[in-house]
Design a protein around this motif. Sequence first.
Motif, PDB file in Angstrom:
ATOM      1  N   TRP A  46       0.836  -1.201   0.000  1.00 25.38           N
ATOM      2  CA  TRP A  46       0.000   0.000   0.000  1.00 25.38           C
ATOM      3  C   TRP A  46       0.868   1.247   0.000  1.00 25.38           C
ATOM      4  O   TRP A  46       1.914   1.283   0.646  1.00 25.38           O
ATOM      5  CB  TRP A  46      -0.871   0.049   1.263  1.00 25.38           C
ATOM      6  CG  TRP A  46      -1.990  -0.924   1.270  1.00 25.38           C
ATOM      7  CD1 TRP A  46      -1.973  -2.178   1.814  1.00 25.38           C
ATOM      8  CD2 TRP A  46      -3.288  -0.744   0.724  1.00 25.38           C
ATOM      9  NE1 TRP A  46      -3.186  -2.778   1.625  1.00 25.38           N
ATOM     10  CE2 TRP A  46      -4.013  -1.924   0.968  1.00 25.38           C
ATOM     11  CE3 TRP A  46      -3.905   0.304   0.039  1.00 25.38           C
ATOM     12  CZ2 TRP A  46      -5.335  -2.075   0.555  1.00 25.38           C
ATOM     13  CZ3 TRP A  46      -5.225   0.144  -0.370  1.00 25.38           C
ATOM     14  CH2 TRP A  46      -5.912  -1.039  -0.110  1.00 25.38           C
ATOM     15  N   ALA A  47       0.370   2.294  -0.666  1.00 23.95           N
ATOM     16  CA  ALA A  47       0.928   3.642  -0.542  1.00 23.95           C
ATOM     17  C   ALA A  47      -0.247   4.512  -0.099  1.00 23.95           C
ATOM     18  O   ALA A  47      -1.322   4.458  -0.688  1.00 23.95           O
ATOM     19  CB  ALA A  47       1.485   4.134  -1.866  1.00 23.95           C
ATOM     20  N   ILE A  48      -0.028   5.279   0.946  1.00 27.42           N
ATOM     21  CA  ILE A  48      -1.115   6.078   1.510  1.00 27.42           C
ATOM     22  C   ILE A  48      -0.691   7.537   1.567  1.00 27.42           C
ATOM     23  O   ILE A  48       0.392   7.859   2.060  1.00 27.42           O
ATOM     24  CB  ILE A  48      -1.509   5.567   2.906  1.00 27.42           C
ATOM     25  CG1 ILE A  48      -2.008   4.116   2.783  1.00 27.42           C
ATOM     26  CG2 ILE A  48      -2.571   6.461   3.534  1.00 27.42           C
ATOM     27  CD1 ILE A  48      -2.225   3.420   4.083  1.00 27.42           C
ATOM     28  N   TYR A  49      -1.569   8.390   1.044  1.00 22.96           N
ATOM     29  CA  TYR A  49      -1.356   9.835   1.104  1.00 22.96           C
ATOM     30  C   TYR A  49      -2.306  10.405   2.145  1.00 22.96           C
ATOM     31  O   TYR A  49      -3.482  10.054   2.177  1.00 22.96           O
ATOM     32  CB  TYR A  49      -1.667  10.482  -0.258  1.00 22.96           C
ATOM     33  CG  TYR A  49      -1.726  11.988  -0.151  1.00 22.96           C
ATOM     34  CD1 TYR A  49      -0.577  12.749  -0.318  1.00 22.96           C
ATOM     35  CD2 TYR A  49      -2.907  12.640   0.191  1.00 22.96           C
ATOM     36  CE1 TYR A  49      -0.611  14.123  -0.165  1.00 22.96           C
ATOM     37  CE2 TYR A  49      -2.946  14.016   0.349  1.00 22.96           C
ATOM     38  CZ  TYR A  49      -1.799  14.751   0.180  1.00 22.96           C
ATOM     39  OH  TYR A  49      -1.834  16.105   0.346  1.00 22.96           O
ATOM     40  N   SER A  70      -8.426  -1.124  -5.633  1.00 23.43           N
ATOM     41  CA  SER A  70      -7.049  -0.685  -5.870  1.00 23.43           C
ATOM     42  C   SER A  70      -6.788   0.728  -5.367  1.00 23.43           C
ATOM     43  O   SER A  70      -5.647   1.092  -5.092  1.00 23.43           O
ATOM     44  CB  SER A  70      -6.737  -0.742  -7.368  1.00 23.43           C
ATOM     45  OG  SER A  70      -6.753  -2.077  -7.801  1.00 23.43           O
ATOM     46  N   LEU A  71      -7.835   1.533  -5.267  1.00 17.60           N
ATOM     47  CA  LEU A  71      -7.688   2.934  -4.870  1.00 17.60           C
ATOM     48  C   LEU A  71      -8.891   3.323  -4.019  1.00 17.60           C
ATOM     49  O   LEU A  71     -10.029   3.031  -4.391  1.00 17.60           O
ATOM     50  CB  LEU A  71      -7.603   3.797  -6.130  1.00 17.60           C
ATOM     51  CG  LEU A  71      -7.230   5.260  -6.022  1.00 17.60           C
ATOM     52  CD1 LEU A  71      -5.892   5.455  -5.313  1.00 17.60           C
ATOM     53  CD2 LEU A  71      -7.174   5.887  -7.416  1.00 17.60           C
ATOM     54  N   ALA A  97      -5.860   9.350   0.477  1.00 17.51           N
ATOM     55  CA  ALA A  97      -5.978   8.387  -0.624  1.00 17.51           C
ATOM     56  C   ALA A  97      -5.104   7.187  -0.288  1.00 17.51           C
ATOM     57  O   ALA A  97      -3.992   7.344   0.217  1.00 17.51           O
ATOM     58  CB  ALA A  97      -5.524   9.001  -1.951  1.00 17.51           C
ATOM     59  N   ALA A  98      -5.628   6.012  -0.551  1.00 12.42           N
ATOM     60  CA  ALA A  98      -4.871   4.779  -0.346  1.00 12.42           C
ATOM     61  C   ALA A  98      -4.819   4.020  -1.658  1.00 12.42           C
ATOM     62  O   ALA A  98      -5.853   3.767  -2.277  1.00 12.42           O
ATOM     63  CB  ALA A  98      -5.526   3.925   0.745  1.00 12.42           C
ATOM     64  N   ALA A  99      -3.610   3.680  -2.096  1.00 11.63           N
ATOM     65  CA  ALA A  99      -3.412   2.965  -3.352  1.00 11.63           C
ATOM     66  C   ALA A  99      -2.757   1.618  -3.052  1.00 11.63           C
ATOM     67  O   ALA A  99      -1.702   1.567  -2.421  1.00 11.63           O
ATOM     68  CB  ALA A  99      -2.536   3.775  -4.299  1.00 11.63           C
ATOM     69  N   ARG A 100      -3.390   0.542  -3.499  1.00 11.31           N
ATOM     70  CA  ARG A 100      -2.875  -0.815  -3.311  1.00 11.31           C
ATOM     71  C   ARG A 100      -2.143  -1.247  -4.567  1.00 11.31           C
ATOM     72  O   ARG A 100      -2.612  -1.019  -5.680  1.00 11.31           O
ATOM     73  CB  ARG A 100      -4.039  -1.772  -3.030  1.00 11.31           C
ATOM     74  CG  ARG A 100      -3.623  -3.218  -2.822  1.00 11.31           C
ATOM     75  CD  ARG A 100      -4.814  -4.084  -2.428  1.00 11.31           C
ATOM     76  NE  ARG A 100      -5.872  -4.081  -3.411  1.00 11.31           N
ATOM     77  CZ  ARG A 100      -5.957  -4.922  -4.447  1.00 11.31           C
ATOM     78  NH1 ARG A 100      -5.029  -5.831  -4.635  1.00 11.31           N
ATOM     79  NH2 ARG A 100      -6.972  -4.849  -5.281  1.00 11.31           N
ATOM     80  N   LYS A 101      -1.005  -1.876  -4.410  1.00 12.44           N
ATOM     81  CA  LYS A 101      -0.274  -2.385  -5.571  1.00 12.44           C
ATOM     82  C   LYS A 101      -1.119  -3.474  -6.226  1.00 12.44           C
ATOM     83  O   LYS A 101      -1.465  -4.467  -5.605  1.00 12.44           O
ATOM     84  CB  LYS A 101       1.074  -2.944  -5.146  1.00 12.44           C
ATOM     85  CG  LYS A 101       1.946  -3.316  -6.303  1.00 12.44           C
ATOM     86  CD  LYS A 101       3.329  -2.771  -6.054  1.00 12.44           C
ATOM     87  CE  LYS A 101       4.211  -3.031  -7.236  1.00 12.44           C
ATOM     88  NZ  LYS A 101       4.829  -1.849  -7.721  1.00 12.44           N
ATOM     89  N   SER A 102      -1.522  -3.241  -7.475  1.00  7.12           N
ATOM     90  CA  SER A 102      -2.326  -4.209  -8.224  1.00  7.12           C
ATOM     91  C   SER A 102      -2.083  -3.980  -9.712  1.00  7.12           C
ATOM     92  O   SER A 102      -1.407  -3.028 -10.102  1.00  7.12           O
ATOM     93  CB  SER A 102      -3.815  -4.058  -7.899  1.00  7.12           C
ATOM     94  OG  SER A 102      -4.354  -2.934  -8.564  1.00  7.12           O
TER      95      SER A 102
END
Length: 195
Positions: A46-49, A70-71, A97-102
């Motif tokens: 995950w990448a979270i802003y 995914s987002l 915003a949370a982005a999952r590696k997919s």
Amino acid sequence: IIPVKHDDFVPEYVKRTRSNRTNGEYCWTNKPSILQYILKESHPEWAIYFDSDMHLFKDIGTCIESHGASLYFTKHHIIKGYEHYHAQSGEHNGGFAAARKSSTTEELLALWCKACCERPVTAKRVFYDSYSKKVIPDTFDQKVLDALVETQDEVKTLQHLGINTGPWSSDYTFRKIGDDIFVENDIVHLFHFQG
């Protein structure tokens, strides 16, 4: 914390928008770029802003891991009687915003970035607010978030009230139980102080 230079993560096509944006608009345009950079360079799941005016009370991983998109974005949950602000501010709040590696995430982040780059400058993004009886600008990126949720299957609204709650959510009941603060029945993990 690993500092990252602007030139390391901002694509050239985004840099070209800087001259016709306010500082805020330019920063908002870069949210998807930093998420792309983190996912590509660090390879996390995950990448979270989240905005700098937010306080992280608890790990938010448990709130986002089981939903499969995914987002993720969150809604404003605006105070009753102020729903007319959705026309200006959008339903979703750009502070989180949370982005999952997919397999779809990079494409979704690129779509978000492109949509922000194509947004007109403030003076051209106006509408008539029937409540205030004024012509006012809409918010820059939050309308883009609304459109992404509406049109992309892999972009979802996170329903957890304790993620990105803020002063605009004051119609909800907040209470402290033991060491935890709750908003309704959800533990507050991330509070947005708004400013």
